[in-house]
Write a protein that holds these residues in place. Sequence first.
Motif, PDB file in Angstrom:
ATOM      1  N   CYS A 125      35.826  35.145  34.974  1.00 10.50           N
ATOM      2  CA  CYS A 125      35.561  36.541  34.630  1.00 10.50           C
ATOM      3  C   CYS A 125      36.192  36.910  33.298  1.00 10.50           C
ATOM      4  O   CYS A 125      35.582  37.615  32.492  1.00 10.50           O
ATOM      5  CB  CYS A 125      36.082  37.467  35.735  1.00 10.50           C
ATOM      6  N   THR A 126      37.408  36.438  33.055  1.00 14.99           N
ATOM      7  CA  THR A 126      38.084  36.720  31.789  1.00 14.99           C
ATOM      8  C   THR A 126      37.306  36.137  30.615  1.00 14.99           C
ATOM      9  O   THR A 126      37.095  36.810  29.598  1.00 14.99           O
ATOM     10  CB  THR A 126      39.516  36.144  31.813  1.00 14.99           C
ATOM     11  N   LEU A 127      36.865  34.898  30.750  1.00 17.31           N
ATOM     12  CA  LEU A 127      36.095  34.264  29.674  1.00 17.31           C
ATOM     13  C   LEU A 127      34.757  34.967  29.457  1.00 17.31           C
ATOM     14  O   LEU A 127      34.313  35.139  28.317  1.00 17.31           O
ATOM     15  CB  LEU A 127      35.882  32.779  29.986  1.00 17.31           C
ATOM     16  N   ALA A 128      34.108  35.388  30.544  1.00 21.44           N
ATOM     17  CA  ALA A 128      32.828  36.101  30.427  1.00 21.44           C
ATOM     18  C   ALA A 128      33.030  37.446  29.734  1.00 21.44           C
ATOM     19  O   ALA A 128      32.224  37.846  28.891  1.00 21.44           O
ATOM     20  CB  ALA A 128      32.207  36.296  31.803  1.00 21.44           C
ATOM     21  N   ALA A 129      34.105  38.152  30.081  1.00 23.73           N
ATOM     22  CA  ALA A 129      34.387  39.443  29.448  1.00 23.73           C
ATOM     23  C   ALA A 129      34.665  39.267  27.954  1.00 23.73           C
ATOM     24  O   ALA A 129      34.209  40.068  27.127  1.00 23.73           O
ATOM     25  CB  ALA A 129      35.573  40.121  30.137  1.00 23.73           C
ATOM     26  N   GLN A 130      35.401  38.211  27.601  1.00 20.99           N
ATOM     27  CA  GLN A 130      35.681  37.954  26.179  1.00 20.99           C
ATOM     28  C   GLN A 130      34.390  37.659  25.415  1.00 20.99           C
ATOM     29  O   GLN A 130      34.177  38.163  24.310  1.00 20.99           O
ATOM     30  CB  GLN A 130      36.653  36.783  26.044  1.00 20.99           C
ATOM     31  N   LYS A 131      33.525  36.853  26.010  1.00 17.10           N
ATOM     32  CA  LYS A 131      32.267  36.516  25.346  1.00 17.10           C
ATOM     33  C   LYS A 131      31.383  37.747  25.204  1.00 17.10           C
ATOM     34  O   LYS A 131      30.774  37.976  24.147  1.00 17.10           O
ATOM     35  CB  LYS A 131      31.544  35.433  26.143  1.00 17.10           C
TER      36      LYS A 131
END
Length: 188
Positions: A125-131
């Motif tokens: 989720c963190t990586l998706a939010a950053q992207k």
Amino acid sequence: MLSMTSFRMEYPSGQRSVLGPALFNIFVSHKDSGIECTLSKFADDTKLCGAVNALEGRDAIQRNLDRLERSAHVKFNKAKCKVLHMGRDNPKHKYRLGGEWIDSSPEEKDLGVLVDEKLSISRQCTLAAQKATRVLGCIKRSVTSRLREGILPLCSALVRPHLQCCVQLGGPQDKDMELLERVQSPRR
């Protein structure tokens, strides 16, 4: 307790094609006989999974690794082979492929999904939010009009898919949902 071993196959002479993985899977499909654990193959990846409640489970996984190593006509890229130990109180046994020990990893990416030893999707989720935030920044810098009719279709097409993959993957916790929703909320 579950111990999962993940492999990546490497084709001879480094040649790759669209047809190669399909032909390879047809060629080695009969090599699955005698495997006691769960074996999954996708293109050039092979995954071996097994429950490890006692030493018998560890020995079964090692026997299967040995069988795969002997029967493979294509060499495994041992540098890309990893063991992912999942489950509470996992004994985290060590395994060999051929004569080399396989490294352990706390998380592995599989078909674009980040899987960790706790089966948590917080990092995903963190990586998706950053992207998604980076894509929003690109939209903000490249689109001069701030009209809703122009921005909304862009956000729906380019940002939302990154955020939705986490929700469909598994039930994100409240903190993960807040993180994903914060990306979509208008900045004040």
